[in-house]
Design a protein around this motif. Structure first.
Motif, PDB file in Angstrom:
ATOM      1  N   GLY A  21       0.821  -1.218   0.000  1.00  0.00           N
ATOM      2  CA  GLY A  21       0.000   0.000   0.000  1.00  0.00           C
ATOM      3  C   GLY A  21       0.849   1.259   0.000  1.00  0.00           C
ATOM      4  O   GLY A  21       0.546   2.226  -0.699  1.00  0.00           O
ATOM      5  N   ALA A  22       1.933   1.268   0.779  1.00  0.00           N
ATOM      6  CA  ALA A  22       2.813   2.442   0.836  1.00  0.00           C
ATOM      7  C   ALA A  22       3.496   2.679  -0.510  1.00  0.00           C
ATOM      8  O   ALA A  22       3.570   3.819  -0.990  1.00  0.00           O
ATOM      9  CB  ALA A  22       3.854   2.259   1.944  1.00  0.00           C
ATOM     10  N   VAL A  23       3.996   1.626  -1.132  1.00  0.00           N
ATOM     11  CA  VAL A  23       4.646   1.764  -2.440  1.00  0.00           C
ATOM     12  C   VAL A  23       3.630   2.238  -3.482  1.00  0.00           C
ATOM     13  O   VAL A  23       3.920   3.124  -4.294  1.00  0.00           O
ATOM     14  CB  VAL A  23       5.308   0.434  -2.867  1.00  0.00           C
ATOM     15  N   GLY A  24       2.442   1.678  -3.464  1.00  0.00           N
ATOM     16  CA  GLY A  24       1.393   2.104  -4.392  1.00  0.00           C
ATOM     17  C   GLY A  24       1.024   3.571  -4.208  1.00  0.00           C
ATOM     18  O   GLY A  24       0.852   4.308  -5.183  1.00  0.00           O
ATOM     19  N   ALA A  29       1.374   9.240  -6.076  1.00  0.00           N
ATOM     20  CA  ALA A  29       1.700  10.638  -5.794  1.00  0.00           C
ATOM     21  C   ALA A  29       2.770  11.152  -6.759  1.00  0.00           C
ATOM     22  O   ALA A  29       2.711  12.298  -7.215  1.00  0.00           O
ATOM     23  CB  ALA A  29       2.175  10.788  -4.350  1.00  0.00           C
ATOM     24  N   LEU A  30       3.754  10.334  -7.077  1.00  0.00           N
ATOM     25  CA  LEU A  30       4.821  10.761  -7.983  1.00  0.00           C
ATOM     26  C   LEU A  30       4.350  10.868  -9.423  1.00  0.00           C
ATOM     27  O   LEU A  30       4.949  11.581 -10.216  1.00  0.00           O
ATOM     28  CB  LEU A  30       6.004   9.802  -7.888  1.00  0.00           C
ATOM     29  N   GLN A  31       3.306  10.174  -9.764  1.00  0.00           N
ATOM     30  CA  GLN A  31       2.795  10.192 -11.127  1.00  0.00           C
ATOM     31  C   GLN A  31       2.448  11.621 -11.565  1.00  0.00           C
ATOM     32  O   GLN A  31       2.636  11.994 -12.705  1.00  0.00           O
ATOM     33  CB  GLN A  31       1.555   9.312 -11.212  1.00  0.00           C
ATOM     34  N   GLN A  32       1.958  12.429 -10.649  1.00  0.00           N
ATOM     35  CA  GLN A  32       1.575  13.796 -10.970  1.00  0.00           C
ATOM     36  C   GLN A  32       2.778  14.711 -11.127  1.00  0.00           C
ATOM     37  O   GLN A  32       2.667  15.791 -11.681  1.00  0.00           O
ATOM     38  CB  GLN A  32       0.657  14.342  -9.886  1.00  0.00           C
ATOM     39  N   ASN A  33       3.954  14.302 -10.655  1.00  0.00           N
ATOM     40  CA  ASN A  33       5.137  15.143 -10.714  1.00  0.00           C
ATOM     41  C   ASN A  33       6.111  14.743 -11.813  1.00  0.00           C
ATOM     42  O   ASN A  33       7.172  15.322 -11.920  1.00  0.00           O
ATOM     43  CB  ASN A  33       5.874  15.104  -9.369  1.00  0.00           C
ATOM     44  N   ILE A  34       5.772  13.766 -12.610  1.00  0.00           N
ATOM     45  CA  ILE A  34       6.667  13.330 -13.672  1.00  0.00           C
ATOM     46  C   ILE A  34       6.529  14.298 -14.844  1.00  0.00           C
ATOM     47  O   ILE A  34       5.446  14.506 -15.374  1.00  0.00           O
ATOM     48  CB  ILE A  34       6.338  11.898 -14.111  1.00  0.00           C
ATOM     49  N   GLY A  57      -2.750  19.556 -21.973  1.00  0.00           N
ATOM     50  CA  GLY A  57      -2.861  19.740 -20.533  1.00  0.00           C
ATOM     51  C   GLY A  57      -1.773  19.020 -19.765  1.00  0.00           C
ATOM     52  O   GLY A  57      -1.618  19.219 -18.570  1.00  0.00           O
ATOM     53  N   GLN A  58      -1.001  18.173 -20.434  1.00  0.00           N
ATOM     54  CA  GLN A  58       0.065  17.418 -19.771  1.00  0.00           C
ATOM     55  C   GLN A  58       1.252  18.325 -19.475  1.00  0.00           C
ATOM     56  O   GLN A  58       1.613  19.177 -20.267  1.00  0.00           O
ATOM     57  CB  GLN A  58       0.515  16.259 -20.666  1.00  0.00           C
ATOM     58  N   ARG A  59       1.850  18.111 -18.299  1.00  0.00           N
ATOM     59  CA  ARG A  59       3.073  18.832 -17.949  1.00  0.00           C
ATOM     60  C   ARG A  59       4.239  18.163 -18.641  1.00  0.00           C
ATOM     61  O   ARG A  59       4.306  16.937 -18.712  1.00  0.00           O
ATOM     62  CB  ARG A  59       3.287  18.805 -16.445  1.00  0.00           C
ATOM     63  N   LEU A  60       5.167  18.972 -19.145  1.00  0.00           N
ATOM     64  CA  LEU A  60       6.328  18.414 -19.818  1.00  0.00           C
ATOM     65  C   LEU A  60       7.461  19.425 -19.832  1.00  0.00           C
ATOM     66  O   LEU A  60       7.289  20.585 -19.472  1.00  0.00           O
ATOM     67  CB  LEU A  60       5.971  17.974 -21.238  1.00  0.00           C
ATOM     68  N   ARG A  61       8.618  18.928 -20.237  1.00  0.00           N
ATOM     69  CA  ARG A  61       9.779  19.791 -20.458  1.00  0.00           C
ATOM     70  C   ARG A  61      10.139  19.677 -21.927  1.00  0.00           C
ATOM     71  O   ARG A  61      10.090  18.599 -22.499  1.00  0.00           O
ATOM     72  CB  ARG A  61      10.965  19.336 -19.616  1.00  0.00           C
ATOM     73  N   ILE A  62      10.496  20.803 -22.523  1.00  0.00           N
ATOM     74  CA  ILE A  62      10.891  20.799 -23.926  1.00  0.00           C
ATOM     75  C   ILE A  62      12.196  21.567 -24.054  1.00  0.00           C
ATOM     76  O   ILE A  62      12.388  22.597 -23.406  1.00  0.00           O
ATOM     77  CB  ILE A  62       9.789  21.384 -24.831  1.00  0.00           C
TER      78      ILE A  62
END
Length: 166
Positions: A21-24, A29-34, A57-62
């Motif tokens: 559960g902790a790993v999941g 939570a990290l999925q939103q910061n990728i 709408g996706q966050r990205l770096r270019i």
């Protein structure tokens, strides 16, 4: 099974369930910061063998080179827009804020922001290179061996560089 073994087995199962559960929860939570890195060509054509394109709408770096003559500043605000290029298509970037001191046309930058449409990024951060030799590793790898020719130096009939443009 003895009660002592049952308690031990139950304790082990509870620990495994809590760890799972902790790993999941951390992965969720990290999925939103990728922030995935793209070059302008990868943004337009897609990334990888499957040619996966980011969603609006996706966050990205270019990262890429700022096209000479493309920087436009709003005289009444801090709004700046410019085009990025690597080996092919242009991507339009808008940014509201103060650009880094080393930001210049014709130099490599990395912008982090949100995809507005297929070719437009609304940046919330712009990073410029810190000296003449530096280029972000992702940009350097993507642009290895490629020279960009500005549109003004292309032959209009063949869309190839004019004599002496390299």
């Amino acid at each position: 099974m003895q009660p002592r073994r049952q308690k031990r087995l139950l304790a082990i199962l509870v620990v495994i369930a809590l760890l799972t559960g902790a790993v999941g929860a951390m992965l969720y939570a990290l999925q939103q910061n990728i922030d995935l890195f793209y070059t302008p060509s990868q943004l337009i054509d897609g990334l990888g063998n499957d040619k996966v394109k980011p969603q609006i709408g996706q966050r990205l770096r270019i990262g890429g080179m700022v096209v000479v003559g493309s920087v436009k500043r709003d005289p009444n605000s801090l709004q700046v827009s410019f085009d990025l290029v690597d080996t092919g298509p242009l991507v339009h970037v808008t940014y509201k804020g103060i650009l880094p001191d080393l930001f210049r046309e014709g130099q490599g930058i990395v912008a982090q922001g949100t995809l507005v449409d297929a070719t437009t990024i609304e940046a919330n951060e712009v990073l410029a290179k810190h000296d003449e030799e530096y280029m972000p590793p992702e940009v350097a790898e993507a642009m290895k061996g490629i020279k960009h020719v500005p549109p003004s130096q292309l032959d209009a009939s063949t869309n190839k560089p004019t004599q002496g443009s390299y």
